[in-house]
Design an enzyme around this catalytic site. Structure first.
Site, mmCIF file in Angstrom:
data_model
loop_
_atom_site.group_PDB
_atom_site.id
_atom_site.type_symbol
_atom_site.label_atom_id
_atom_site.label_comp_id
_atom_site.label_asym_id
_atom_site.label_seq_id
_atom_site.Cartn_x
_atom_site.Cartn_y
_atom_site.Cartn_z
ATOM 1 N N HIS A 1 0.831 -1.202 0.000
ATOM 2 C CA HIS A 1 0.000 0.000 0.000
ATOM 3 C C HIS A 1 0.864 1.250 0.000
ATOM 4 C CE1 HIS A 1 1.035 -0.520 4.268
ATOM 5 N NE2 HIS A 1 0.926 0.803 4.339
ATOM 6 N N THR B 1 0.805 4.850 1.796
ATOM 7 C CA THR B 1 0.137 5.567 2.877
ATOM 8 C C THR B 1 -0.335 6.929 2.376
ATOM 9 O OG1 THR B 1 1.529 4.464 4.517
ATOM 10 C CG2 THR B 1 0.354 6.440 5.232
ATOM 11 N N MET C 1 5.829 12.390 2.178
ATOM 12 C CA MET C 1 6.785 11.590 1.423
ATOM 13 C C MET C 1 6.073 10.330 0.938
ATOM 14 S SD MET C 1 10.303 9.685 2.635
ATOM 15 C CE MET C 1 9.367 8.370 3.421
ATOM 16 N N HIS D 1 5.365 6.834 -0.316
ATOM 17 C CA HIS D 1 6.217 5.649 -0.301
ATOM 18 C C HIS D 1 5.365 4.398 -0.150
ATOM 19 C CE1 HIS D 1 5.423 6.287 3.972
ATOM 20 N NE2 HIS D 1 5.681 4.993 4.136
ATOM 21 N N SER E 1 6.039 0.895 1.740
ATOM 22 C CA SER E 1 6.941 0.088 2.569
ATOM 23 C C SER E 1 6.960 -1.354 2.077
ATOM 24 C CB SER E 1 6.511 0.126 4.031
ATOM 25 O OG SER E 1 6.713 1.410 4.588
ATOM 26 N N TYR F 1 8.788 -4.117 7.272
ATOM 27 C CA TYR F 1 8.660 -3.555 8.614
ATOM 28 C C TYR F 1 9.604 -4.343 9.516
ATOM 29 C CZ TYR F 1 4.125 -1.299 7.463
ATOM 30 O OH TYR F 1 3.113 -0.528 6.924
#
Length: 221
Positions: A82, A84, A158, A160, A162, A165
């Site tokens: 995903h 954000t 920003m 992005h 990910s 994690y």
């Protein structure tokens, strides 16, 4: 005479039992106001919510393969690919749903996203990520949703995605970054369209992500 005394005592005993049962039934009747208070407490309960932009299925499959390769070597929980759009905000579910729908109506249209490079961050949720080009439509989509949620970030947006994690050392992060290019050498040429936004419950204290769940989804036109 003895029979009469026995009958009187027996009837008195039955009377005591009846009184006891009456008091017990009064004490154990549920208080309807208590249920109302409990329901109000559930309604007013706040959780942490985020808004995600969801990539198409073919892109998700490709990114999941990359994420799985990184997890197999560096650990970390599994999560859906995903971008954000709105960071963690604490709200009731009703508030979150309402603000989510209004934010989506502000975005409305499908928009494009392009990967710039694989980068590393400074905390768990941005350990290793795909840095995205901050085009006007990408930034505007986030701005519209953030405005609906009343979300104000202390730093510029920003964009992005990910891909890992984890709590890693700087050296381990660099190895993970290099590993990402080994697993998918053309990942920084990836372009995708965002056609869905989703509201997720994302308790940032839960690093296992077991409590995270999708609440609602919106299809962009």
């Amino acid at each position: 005479m003895l029979n009469n005394i026995f009958i009187i005592k027996f009837l008195s005993f039955l009377g005591l039992i009846a009184i006891f049962l009456l008091f017990y039934s009064i004490l154990t009747v549920p208080d309807p106001m208590q249920n109302v208070q409990l329901n109000e407490a559930d309604t007013n309960k706040t959780e942490v919510y985020s808004v995600w932009a969801i990539p198409s299925e073919d892109v998700s499959v490709r990114v999941k393969k990359l994420m799985g390769g990184l997890r197999s070597e560096f650990g970390g929980p599994q999560f859906e690919p995903h971008v954000t759009v709105v960071g963690a905000v604490r709200l009731t579910e009703e508030e979150a749903r309402d603000k989510f729908r209004k934010g989506c109506e502000g975005v409305k249209k499908v928009y494009s996203v392009t990967v710039e490079k694989v980068d590393i961050g400074t905390f768990f949720y941005q350990c290793v990520y795909l840095l995205l080009h901050p085009t006007n439509e990408v930034v505007e989509a986030s701005a519209r949703c953030c405005s609906s949620f009343g979300y104000n970030s202390s730093s510029p947006y920003m964009p992005h995605m990910s891909i890992l994690y984890a709590d890693l050392t700087d050296e381990e992060k660099k190895k993970a970054q290099e590993k990402a290019y080994i697993l998918d050498e053309s990942i920084d040429n990836l372009s995708l369209q965002i056609s869905r936004l989703a509201l997720y419950k994302t308790d940032t204290e839960d690093k296992s992500l077991k409590s995270w769940e999708k609440i609602e989804e919106y299809n962009l036109s």
